[in-house]
Design a protein around this motif. Structure first.
Motif, PDB file in Angstrom:
ATOM      1  N   GLU A 174       1.163  -4.694  -8.200  1.00 23.85           N
ATOM      2  CA  GLU A 174      -0.098  -4.902  -7.485  1.00 23.85           C
ATOM      3  C   GLU A 174       0.100  -5.749  -6.238  1.00 23.85           C
ATOM      4  O   GLU A 174      -0.434  -5.425  -5.160  1.00 23.85           O
ATOM      5  CB  GLU A 174      -1.121  -5.560  -8.411  1.00 23.85           C
ATOM      6  N   GLN A 175       0.854  -6.839  -6.372  1.00 21.93           N
ATOM      7  CA  GLN A 175       1.123  -7.675  -5.197  1.00 21.93           C
ATOM      8  C   GLN A 175       1.871  -6.895  -4.123  1.00 21.93           C
ATOM      9  O   GLN A 175       1.577  -7.013  -2.930  1.00 21.93           O
ATOM     10  CB  GLN A 175       1.943  -8.893  -5.613  1.00 21.93           C
ATOM     11  N   SER A 176       2.844  -6.101  -4.554  1.00 20.16           N
ATOM     12  CA  SER A 176       3.633  -5.320  -3.603  1.00 20.16           C
ATOM     13  C   SER A 176       2.772  -4.285  -2.891  1.00 20.16           C
ATOM     14  O   SER A 176       2.980  -3.995  -1.705  1.00 20.16           O
ATOM     15  CB  SER A 176       4.779  -4.618  -4.328  1.00 20.16           C
ATOM     16  N   SER A 177       1.788  -3.735  -3.618  1.00 18.31           N
ATOM     17  CA  SER A 177       0.958  -2.680  -3.035  1.00 18.31           C
ATOM     18  C   SER A 177       0.160  -3.190  -1.844  1.00 18.31           C
ATOM     19  O   SER A 177      -0.046  -2.455  -0.863  1.00 18.31           O
ATOM     20  CB  SER A 177       0.014  -2.106  -4.089  1.00 18.31           C
ATOM     21  N   HIS A 178      -0.301  -4.437  -1.901  1.00 18.63           N
ATOM     22  CA  HIS A 178      -1.072  -4.987  -0.790  1.00 18.63           C
ATOM     23  C   HIS A 178      -0.244  -4.991   0.491  1.00 18.63           C
ATOM     24  O   HIS A 178      -0.799  -4.823   1.595  1.00 18.63           O
ATOM     25  CB  HIS A 178      -1.533  -6.409  -1.115  1.00 18.63           C
ATOM     26  N   ILE A 179       1.055  -5.191   0.367  1.00 14.97           N
ATOM     27  CA  ILE A 179       1.934  -5.224   1.547  1.00 14.97           C
ATOM     28  C   ILE A 179       2.318  -3.816   1.963  1.00 14.97           C
ATOM     29  O   ILE A 179       2.201  -3.445   3.140  1.00 14.97           O
ATOM     30  CB  ILE A 179       3.186  -6.074   1.249  1.00 14.97           C
ATOM     31  N   LEU A 180       2.760  -2.999   1.014  1.00 20.14           N
ATOM     32  CA  LEU A 180       3.237  -1.655   1.352  1.00 20.14           C
ATOM     33  C   LEU A 180       2.135  -0.784   1.947  1.00 20.14           C
ATOM     34  O   LEU A 180       2.408   0.080   2.792  1.00 20.14           O
ATOM     35  CB  LEU A 180       3.807  -0.987   0.103  1.00 20.14           C
ATOM     36  N   LEU A 181       0.890  -0.999   1.542  1.00 19.93           N
ATOM     37  CA  LEU A 181      -0.205  -0.162   2.019  1.00 19.93           C
ATOM     38  C   LEU A 181      -0.859  -0.678   3.295  1.00 19.93           C
ATOM     39  O   LEU A 181      -1.641   0.047   3.923  1.00 19.93           O
ATOM     40  CB  LEU A 181      -1.274  -0.016   0.925  1.00 19.93           C
ATOM     41  N   SER A 182      -0.546  -1.906   3.684  1.00 16.31           N
ATOM     42  CA  SER A 182      -1.193  -2.458   4.878  1.00 16.31           C
ATOM     43  C   SER A 182      -0.223  -2.773   6.006  1.00 16.31           C
ATOM     44  O   SER A 182      -0.648  -2.979   7.147  1.00 16.31           O
ATOM     45  CB  SER A 182      -1.961  -3.734   4.520  1.00 16.31           C
ATOM     46  N   GLN A 183       1.072  -2.812   5.708  1.00 15.53           N
ATOM     47  CA  GLN A 183       2.068  -3.188   6.704  1.00 15.53           C
ATOM     48  C   GLN A 183       3.128  -2.096   6.826  1.00 15.53           C
ATOM     49  O   GLN A 183       3.319  -1.297   5.911  1.00 15.53           O
ATOM     50  CB  GLN A 183       2.744  -4.520   6.322  1.00 15.53           C
ATOM     51  N   GLU A 184       3.829  -2.109   7.943  1.00 13.47           N
ATOM     52  CA  GLU A 184       4.930  -1.170   8.131  1.00 13.47           C
ATOM     53  C   GLU A 184       6.219  -1.841   7.666  1.00 13.47           C
ATOM     54  O   GLU A 184       6.763  -2.701   8.359  1.00 13.47           O
ATOM     55  CB  GLU A 184       5.040  -0.728   9.587  1.00 13.47           C
ATOM     56  N   ILE A 185       6.681  -1.465   6.493  1.00 13.98           N
ATOM     57  CA  ILE A 185       7.891  -2.029   5.903  1.00 13.98           C
ATOM     58  C   ILE A 185       9.032  -1.044   6.121  1.00 13.98           C
ATOM     59  O   ILE A 185       8.972   0.105   5.668  1.00 13.98           O
ATOM     60  CB  ILE A 185       7.702  -2.301   4.405  1.00 13.98           C
ATOM     61  N   GLY A 186      10.077  -1.500   6.811  1.00 12.53           N
ATOM     62  CA  GLY A 186      11.205  -0.625   7.115  1.00 12.53           C
ATOM     63  C   GLY A 186      12.370  -0.766   6.161  1.00 12.53           C
ATOM     64  O   GLY A 186      13.172   0.155   6.018  1.00 12.53           O
ATOM     65  N   VAL A 187      12.500  -1.951   5.527  1.00 11.84           N
ATOM     66  CA  VAL A 187      13.569  -2.186   4.563  1.00 11.84           C
ATOM     67  C   VAL A 187      12.939  -2.738   3.294  1.00 11.84           C
ATOM     68  O   VAL A 187      12.240  -3.758   3.337  1.00 11.84           O
ATOM     69  CB  VAL A 187      14.629  -3.175   5.097  1.00 11.84           C
ATOM     70  N   LEU A 188      13.175  -2.074   2.181  1.00 12.21           N
ATOM     71  CA  LEU A 188      12.665  -2.506   0.885  1.00 12.21           C
ATOM     72  C   LEU A 188      13.852  -2.967   0.043  1.00 12.21           C
ATOM     73  O   LEU A 188      14.801  -2.208  -0.155  1.00 12.21           O
ATOM     74  CB  LEU A 188      11.942  -1.358   0.186  1.00 12.21           C
ATOM     75  N   MET A 189      13.790  -4.203  -0.442  1.00 10.03           N
ATOM     76  CA  MET A 189      14.868  -4.754  -1.277  1.00 10.03           C
ATOM     77  C   MET A 189      14.273  -5.154  -2.609  1.00 10.03           C
ATOM     78  O   MET A 189      13.383  -6.012  -2.684  1.00 10.03           O
ATOM     79  CB  MET A 189      15.502  -5.970  -0.606  1.00 10.03           C
ATOM     80  N   THR A 190      14.736  -4.507  -3.703  1.00  8.70           N
ATOM     81  CA  THR A 190      14.231  -4.841  -5.024  1.00  8.70           C
ATOM     82  C   THR A 190      15.211  -4.330  -6.080  1.00  8.70           C
ATOM     83  O   THR A 190      16.361  -4.007  -5.764  1.00  8.70           O
ATOM     84  CB  THR A 190      12.806  -4.301  -5.226  1.00  8.70           C
ATOM     85  N   THR A 191      14.755  -4.229  -7.312  1.00 10.56           N
ATOM     86  CA  THR A 191      15.618  -3.858  -8.432  1.00 10.56           C
ATOM     87  C   THR A 191      15.306  -2.433  -8.896  1.00 10.56           C
ATOM     88  O   THR A 191      14.201  -1.911  -8.649  1.00 10.56           O
ATOM     89  CB  THR A 191      15.399  -4.818  -9.610  1.00 10.56           C
ATOM     90  N   PRO A 192      16.228  -1.780  -9.605  1.00 16.04           N
ATOM     91  CA  PRO A 192      15.950  -0.434 -10.116  1.00 16.04           C
ATOM     92  C   PRO A 192      14.696  -0.341 -10.983  1.00 16.04           C
ATOM     93  O   PRO A 192      13.909   0.604 -10.809  1.00 16.04           O
ATOM     94  CB  PRO A 192      17.222  -0.098 -10.900  1.00 16.04           C
TER      95      PRO A 192
END
Length: 367
Positions: free
Chosen positions: A195-213
């Motif tokens: 949910e927290q990630s969705s607020h960023i991914l849906l409102s901002q232009e993210i070019g590099v995503l770094m996270t876990t499988p």
């Protein structure tokens, strides 16, 4: 004083070091870490019980296996005792960071800026070869303090001239919930991260995503987030929990087609990360950063190397001006793969955790 210019090959990248240069670097490191004028209080205290003088006996990367594994002592040692005296008052301390705590109480290390800058430069080098442009914004869904990875990624985004967005992750809490059978609570926490990630991914232009499988899998369940990632993200960097070959192929070819998928095998006990080999491989392969970060893949009983193509347990070495952490039998297994030309040690294929390490059950959870 151990200046970079005094070290054979110190300013070269790992792929450019010859075996002779790497071994010369190791000999210089032994002089630095075990000279009473320059060594750390921790290693100078260890020297009396080693049974050998590293300045004489340790002549090569291979000779690092002479050391006992000391990382368990890092659960209680004072981090200031890890700083080599040779820095004097000039030690530029970035911070004190913990291991993940997967195998018990966390271990603790101190990062100095000279090593951190070298590690960040090495970690970012593949991005140019992948054609990733400068100026992209980054989102890291990762642990921050007391873990080092969140700090690393912030510096990486800054070096690539991008803005850094973060969603903090507490992997210890997830492991605790799973270990106590509270799987519904663990799932609710992961959904909280989504949910927290969705607020960023849906409102901002993210070019590099770094996270876990595990987080990539959860993000991909939501059509709106998958669409946003497919539309904007130019690179997915992954680390923390492991990714098997089938999942790697699924993510690369079906879930996130056209987006480069680049892994980093990170560990506090190697003081950084090993990058995934570029190009098509049967399974994800991670190459060392010799002579600073090197690996051996061994039989867990005999501690002798297994044949190439065979799975064994990973032994890690870190050797830099700021820290010495040799011959650590890690909690991970891997298939032994020939290293790249000029790179000392082994490369690691198809990493996976052991089920039990020491007396602790290994739970990866979300990281």
């Amino acid at each position: 004083m151990w200046d970079n210019d005094d070290l054979p090959g110190a300013e070269l990248s790992g792929a450019e070091l010859s075996g002779a240069d790497a071994d010369g670097y190791i000999r210089a490191a032994m002089r630095w870490h075990f000279d009473p004028e320059t060594g750390s209080p921790f290693w100078l205290a260890q020297a009396a019980s080693l049974g050998f003088d590293p300045r004489e006996a340790v002549r090569s990367v291979e000779d690092l296996r002479l050391f006992p594994t000391v990382v368990d002592q890092l659960r209680n040692v004072r981090p200031e005792h890890l700083i080599p005296r040779g820095y004097g008052d000039a030690a530029d301390i970035v911070g004190v960071y913990d291991s993940g705590g997967t195998t018990g109480a966390p271990k603790r290390v101190v990062f100095l800026d000279d090593w951190l800058q070298r590690m960040i430069t090495h970690m970012l080098e593949p991005l140019d070869r992948l054609g990733i442009p400068l100026g992209l914004n980054w989102l890291g869904i990762l642990p921050t303090g007391p873990h080092a990875v969140g700090h690393f990624i912030g510096l990486a985004a800054r070096a690539r001239r991008g803005l850094m967005y973060t969603v903090d992750m507490d992997p210890r809490w997830v492991r605790k919930l799973i270990a106590s059978g509270q799987t519904a609570q663990a799932d609710a926490y992961v959904e909280h991260l989504v949910e927290q990630s969705s607020h960023i991914l849906l409102s901002q232009e993210i070019g590099v995503l770094m996270t876990t499988p595990p987080m990539l899998e959860r993000l991909a369940r939501r059509d709106d987030l998958l669409a946003a990632i497919t539309r904007n993200v130019r690179l997915i960097m992954w680390g923390g929990a492991h990714m098997d070959a089938d999942t790697h192929d699924l993510f690369r070819n079906e879930v996130f087609p056209g987006i480069p998928l680049h892994g980093v095998y990170g560990s506090t006990m190697i003081m950084g990360g090993a990058s995934q080999r570029l190009g098509d491989t049967e399974y994800p392969i991670f190459d060392g950063f010799g002579p600073h970060i090197t690996f051996r893949v061994v039989d867990p009983v005999s501690l002798e190397r297994v044949p190439y193509g065979t799975r064994g347990q990973v032994v890690t070495n870190h050797v830099s001006r700021s820290m010495l952490l040799p011959n650590n039998l890690d909690r991970d297994t891997a298939i032994r793969v020939p290293a790249l030309p000029g790179q000392p040690g082994d490369s690691l294929g198809d990493l996976a955790p052991v089920q039990v390490f020491g007396s602790e059950t290994v739970i990866e959870g979300v990281y």
